[in-house]
Every structure is written in structure tokens, then in C-alpha cells.
Write an enzyme that holds these catalytic residues in place. Sequence first.
Site, PDB file in Angstrom:
ATOM      1  N   GLY A 191       0.795  -1.226   0.000  1.00 36.27           N
ATOM      2  CA  GLY A 191       0.000   0.000   0.000  1.00 36.27           C
ATOM      3  C   GLY A 191       0.828   1.278   0.000  1.00 36.27           C
ATOM      4  O   GLY A 191       0.298   2.378   0.142  1.00 36.27           O
ATOM      5  N   ASP A 212      -8.484  -1.499 -15.390  1.00 30.99           N
ATOM      6  CA  ASP A 212      -8.520  -0.844 -14.079  1.00 30.99           C
ATOM      7  C   ASP A 212      -7.799   0.493 -14.121  1.00 30.99           C
ATOM      8  O   ASP A 212      -7.839   1.248 -13.146  1.00 30.99           O
ATOM      9  CB  ASP A 212      -7.904  -1.743 -12.993  1.00 30.99           C
ATOM     10  CG  ASP A 212      -6.516  -2.234 -13.363  1.00 30.99           C
ATOM     11  OD1 ASP A 212      -6.391  -2.902 -14.407  1.00 30.99           O
ATOM     12  OD2 ASP A 212      -5.555  -1.940 -12.632  1.00 30.99           O
TER      13      ASP A 212
HETATM   14  P1  AMP Z   1      -1.344  -0.535 -11.340  1.00 36.46           P
HETATM   15  O1  AMP Z   1      -0.587  -1.445 -12.229  1.00 36.46           O
HETATM   16  O2  AMP Z   1      -0.525   0.515 -10.670  1.00 36.46           O
HETATM   17  O3  AMP Z   1      -2.563   0.031 -11.963  1.00 36.46           O
HETATM   18  O4  AMP Z   1      -1.856  -1.444 -10.114  1.00 36.46           O
HETATM   19  C1  AMP Z   1      -2.664  -2.581 -10.280  1.00 36.46           C
HETATM   20  C2  AMP Z   1      -3.275  -2.965  -8.975  1.00 36.46           C
HETATM   21  O5  AMP Z   1      -2.242  -3.268  -8.026  1.00 36.46           O
HETATM   22  C3  AMP Z   1      -4.137  -1.888  -8.334  1.00 36.46           C
HETATM   23  O6  AMP Z   1      -5.216  -2.529  -7.715  1.00 36.46           O
HETATM   24  C4  AMP Z   1      -3.205  -1.273  -7.313  1.00 36.46           C
HETATM   25  O7  AMP Z   1      -3.913  -0.690  -6.258  1.00 36.46           O
HETATM   26  C5  AMP Z   1      -2.393  -2.482  -6.856  1.00 36.46           C
HETATM   27  N1  AMP Z   1      -1.074  -2.083  -6.345  1.00 36.46           N
HETATM   28  C6  AMP Z   1      -0.014  -1.638  -7.042  1.00 36.46           C
HETATM   29  N2  AMP Z   1       1.016  -1.341  -6.225  1.00 36.46           N
HETATM   30  C7  AMP Z   1       0.605  -1.600  -4.963  1.00 36.46           C
HETATM   31  C8  AMP Z   1       1.189  -1.481  -3.676  1.00 36.46           C
HETATM   32  N3  AMP Z   1       2.426  -1.038  -3.496  1.00 36.46           N
HETATM   33  N4  AMP Z   1       0.444  -1.852  -2.614  1.00 36.46           N
HETATM   34  C9  AMP Z   1      -0.804  -2.292  -2.765  1.00 36.46           C
HETATM   35  N5  AMP Z   1      -1.423  -2.420  -3.935  1.00 36.46           N
HETATM   36  C10 AMP Z   1      -0.744  -2.077  -5.044  1.00 36.46           C
HETATM   37 MG    MG Z   2      -3.868   1.260 -11.381  1.00 36.60          MG
END
Ligand code: AMP
Ligand code: MG
Length: 518
Positions: A135, A269
Site C-alpha cells: 500500500g 482498471d
Molecule cells: P497498477 O498497475 O498501478 O494500476 O496497479 C494494479 C493494482 O495493483 C491496483 O489494484 C493497485 O492498487 C495495486 N497495487 C499496485 N502497487 C501496490 C502497492 N504497493 N500496494 C498495494 N497495492 C498495489
Molecule cells: Mg492502477
Amino acid sequence: MKLQIKNTFINELPADPILENTRRQVENAVYSFVSPKKTSHPEVLHVSKEMAFELGISEEETRSEFFKNIVTGNEIFPKTQPFAMCYAGHQFGNWAGQLGDGRAINIFEIEQNSKNWKVQLKGAGETPYSRTADGLAVLRSSIREYLCSEAMFHLGVPTTRALSLSLSGDQVLRDVMYDGNPAYEKGAIVCRTAPSFLRFGNYEIFAARNDVKNLKTLVDYTLKNHFPHLGRPSKKSYLQFFKEVATRTLDTILHWQRVGFVHGVMNTDNMSILGLTIDYGPYGWLEDFDFGWTPNTTDRQHKRYRYGNQPNMGLWNLYQLANALYPLIEDAKPLEEILTQYPIDFEHKSLQMMRSKLGFVTIDTNDLKLVQELEDNLQLIPTDMTIFFRLLSDFKNHSLGLKNLESAFYNIDELTETVTMRWQTWFEKYEQRLQMESRSHSERKQQMDGVNPKYVLRNYMAQLAIEDADKGEYALIDNLFELLKKPYADQPKNHKWFAKRPDWAHEKIGCSMLSCSS
Ligand code: AMP
Ligand code: MG
């Protein structure tokens, strides 16, 4: 600090009744209440004055202890309830199930000057959607999101915005290239804003769970709060809603093509229902023009989200949204018609966009061919996209054409006779085509300079700011922030940023190679 708090999202949409912050599947809810994590030594590094103004926060207030605590999640604004949103998504072409705000926490909603803003912290700790991650966010990726989202706004590209960039004061462990070499980095928090952070995945999750009741509640909320001009909920307005999302998605992607922005992770997403550019992760800017380029090493094999494929991927994502909305419309035909129209609109709008980059206001039947020949030429030898188009507005005649544009080529030695000939031929055609235009040279130049930016956040520029920041020097963040506020202006004192990528940055991690891990 007095803010005009107005909570439509949490007042009108169903909340997860479980208040425990444990990782789990969340059903029958659009979001879960969650509190940001307290951090050890929060420090605000930069504030977007323009954004603060939009939210009704004065410059003096942004320097207060209270502001610092709010934008780093160390204090909760009175009468507000932070929450994380539940969404799903298709990642790299595959259904990924529930994802959600894993490292984003919405802190409140503001209504200021008749505009509604959702305010969100990225990197403020875990939520029920954090899955296997922590997070948190690191300084490197936070600088990239902070600078780029405001830069995109000033470029005129629909985008989420940023209010502030802060250090949490805590260390975060990251394996930058997923190669088993984790290291500690400075933790950071970006406070970002948008009229809505809803994504295609917010609708997909209910459709996938056959939860038509909540799907309808969310779509009706979206219509009422973000598409009020479409009228009351009905099959007709749902269709118009989908049509407008398709149009906005295409228009934003065309802006990306115009300025040479590659998003890097166009999963559903990461697709905003308002057509905003959202989630700045392993994005990059084209330096040498190349339809096949993506900065995202996670996508290195198939290059699904390469520059030239972004418009197609927008359409692929819209198919997923159409499927998600189908239970409310129950008629595939009109949805298909909208999807079929997308490539037609793309051809038309893309050509119009290229005409504007070339300085044409008239229309000629050979324009498509001229554009295609230009795109082929730009890929003959590495040619800097930003420099090429910016210098093109000085074009007077074909005999000087190539000479004036030499500084756009990465390696002048590659300018062989064949390449030179191809360019000469193209410049001759361009000169002829310009004769159809009735505007003066200076009028044309002014218009072209308004669509071909002089300064973009080149990958190495963000990297320089990151390397300085790692050493505790933050001046470059401010310099770049100020530079990118006027991307179309000449800014003689900033001329050093109107330059090709330096050699050291060619194959460097952070400059041309980025991963999803941030
Ligand atoms: P993204 O590729 O950044 O769009 O992330 C894809 C998913 O992974 C989303 O649901 C993000 O909230 C989750 N996510 C990415 N990085 C983290 C992190 N450091 N902690 C928790 N969730 C993450
Ligand atoms: Mg994202």
C-alpha cells in the site's frame, strides 16, 4: 483551512459493512472505509499552487502543519471518512478479478466554484485491496506521477491532477526490476485529485459477479453526478453514456498520440470513466519516433501497450466496458454500433490531428498518404519526435527542410543518401501541400507551435529529478514543474531542455526501462 466538503460518493453509494482493514474479497459494496497509515516524519516537498487554488486552499494554508498532516494521511479532516474503492480489471488481456485501491485512499470530496473534486492519497498505506503488496509508494514513482499529471494538464490532455508531493519519512522496500535485488527507498505520498477516480473496472466487477443491482446503482450515480446532461437513467441514457465514454477515451488517446505519451499499462482498471489519463506508472515519452515502443519492461515481450497500439487498446477496453454495461441495456446491437464507429472515428480524428501537427487547415485527399510517408520516414533512423515537429513550424522550403531539422536526428552519420532522398521527396511534397494553404507563415507557425509542444517530461528529465531527490536535493522538481507549465512557449532560458535524450539515458533503468513495481 476551510474546505467545502461535499460527500456524494459515500452518501450515495453502498459501503462495505466490514470496517476491519484486512485483505479480502469485498462484495455488495463500491468501497470500504479505511484509515491512512501514520508516517514517521512527513515532509511536503512540493505543492501545485494551481491545484490548491482550485480546491480553495490558500498559499499560506499549504505551508501549515495541518495541510502537511492532511496530505500525508496523518490527520483526518473533520467530518470526513476516508475510503478505498473496489474495482476489478482486465490486465494485459486477462481477467484479473478484484483489484481495488491497493495503495490509494480517498480522503474527501470538495465542491469549489461549482466543480467537484475527489481528493486521494497514493501511497498512504494498506487497504482491503492491497493483496500481496504494502500500500506504499516510493519517491521515484511519486515524482513521476506528480510531475507528469500536472504537465499533462498544462499540455491540454485530460488527466487526473496532483495537489502535493510529500515524503512519508519511512523507508519502503522495493525490487525495482523484479530480479531478486530489493533495496530500501524513500517512501512518498502524492495527493491527487480528479472529478472522479471511477474506472472501467468499477463497473466490470459487478457485471462479473452478476450483481446487476449494484451495477445499476453505480451507473445511475455516474450519470447523475458526471453525465447529468444525459438525463434520467434509462436504457437510452445508458447507451448515450457508453457512447460518450467511447468518445472521451478516443479523444484522450489521440492527445497521447499527438504529444508522444505512452501510458504503459492500459489495463481496464487504469481506464477512467471520464476519459482522463489516470495512474501514472511505467509511462514514457517517445523520444525517437517508434510505433513499437513501450517503456514498460513488464510488457516487453508482447508490447501490448506500445505507442502505435494505444488506440486499439482503448477499443479493446471499451469492449470490456460494453460487456459490463450490457445487463442494463440488454441489447447488443446498439453497443456494437458504437464500438464499430470507434475505428472509423479514429481514422478521421487521427488524420485531423496530424493535419494540425503539420499546419494544415484545408483538407486534401492525399493527406493520409502524406502522413503515412512522414511516419515511415520518422522511423528510418532514430528521429526525435518532439524536436522534429517543433522545428517543422520553421519550414519555409524543401531545399532548407532537412538542414533545419538535422538536430532531430540521433545520429547524423545514419543520414545516408537513401535516407536523405526519402526526406527530400517528402519535403518537396510538403512544400507543395503547404501551397494549398492560404495562411501566412507566421500564422501557421503560431498554430503549429500550439499543438507541437516544445517541452515534455522526457524520461531522463524525471530521472534527473529523482536522482537529485534521492540525495535530498529537490530544486529540480520545482524547475521542471515550472518549465512544464508552459510546454508550448519558447522559454529561451530553459532551452537546455529542448534537446535530445542524452546518450547515458538510452538504456538506463528509469529512463527507457520501467516496471510496474512502484
Ligand atoms: P497498477 O498497475 O498501478 O494500476 O496497479 C494494479 C493494482 O495493483 C491496483 O489494484 C493497485 O492498487 C495495486 N497495487 C499496485 N502497487 C501496490 C502497492 N504497493 N500496494 C498495494 N497495492 C498495489
Ligand atoms: Mg492502477
